[in-house]
Design a protein around this motif. Structure first.
Motif, short mmCIF file in Angstrom:
data_model
loop_
_atom_site.label_atom_id
_atom_site.label_comp_id
_atom_site.label_asym_id
_atom_site.label_seq_id
_atom_site.Cartn_x
_atom_site.Cartn_y
_atom_site.Cartn_z
N TRP A 21 0.77 -1.16 0.08
CA TRP A 21 -0.09 0.10 -0.01
C TRP A 21 0.83 1.38 0.04
O TRP A 21 2.07 1.39 0.60
N LYS A 68 -1.37 5.94 1.48
CA LYS A 68 -2.36 7.20 1.34
C LYS A 68 -3.75 6.79 1.42
O LYS A 68 -4.29 5.81 0.95
N TRP A 69 -4.44 7.76 1.96
CA TRP A 69 -6.05 7.39 2.18
C TRP A 69 -6.50 8.23 0.92
O TRP A 69 -6.32 9.03 0.54
N GLY A 70 -7.78 7.78 0.69
CA GLY A 70 -8.53 8.62 -0.23
C GLY A 70 -8.65 8.03 -1.54
O GLY A 70 -7.70 7.44 -2.10
N ARG A 71 -9.82 8.29 -2.29
CA ARG A 71 -10.08 7.68 -3.37
C ARG A 71 -9.21 7.93 -4.73
O ARG A 71 -8.67 7.38 -5.30
N ARG A 123 -5.01 6.74 -3.09
CA ARG A 123 -4.71 5.37 -2.53
C ARG A 123 -4.29 4.43 -3.74
O ARG A 123 -4.64 4.59 -4.81
N GLY A 130 -8.57 2.59 -3.79
CA GLY A 130 -9.32 1.33 -3.11
C GLY A 130 -9.99 0.30 -3.77
O GLY A 130 -9.80 -0.02 -4.91
#
Length: 78
Positions: free
Chosen positions: A9, A12-15, A18, A40
């Motif tokens: 991974w 990073k978060w978010g559509r 990531r 995601g």
């Protein structure tokens, strides 16, 4: 049946940010699949098939190389 061997991974978060990379093995054929996914679980993905794990691992190493933007980390395969 396909079995997940490893997961990376980009941290990073978010559509939009990531990214995930999965190394899977097909128990029936013995082939390996590398799946590179953006955004995601519902995001678009690209799959590449390899005859052996070393070839698949070299591809994973190339696409998960750390950069100033992405700091890849290995996750539990589950």
């Amino acid at each position: 049946m396909e079995r997940r061997r490893q997961h990376w991974w980009n941290g990073k978060w978010g559509r939009l940010a990531r990214r995930d990379v999965f190394l899977n093995e097909d128990d029936t054929t013995g082939h390996f699949w590398v799946e590179a996914r953006e955004g995601g679980a519902e995001g678009p993905s690209v799959r590449q098939e390899y005859d052996c794990e070393p070839d698949a691992s070299r591809y994973v190493a190339r696409i998960t190389a750390n950069t100033a933007i992405d700091q890849w980390r290995k996750m539990p395969a589950n």
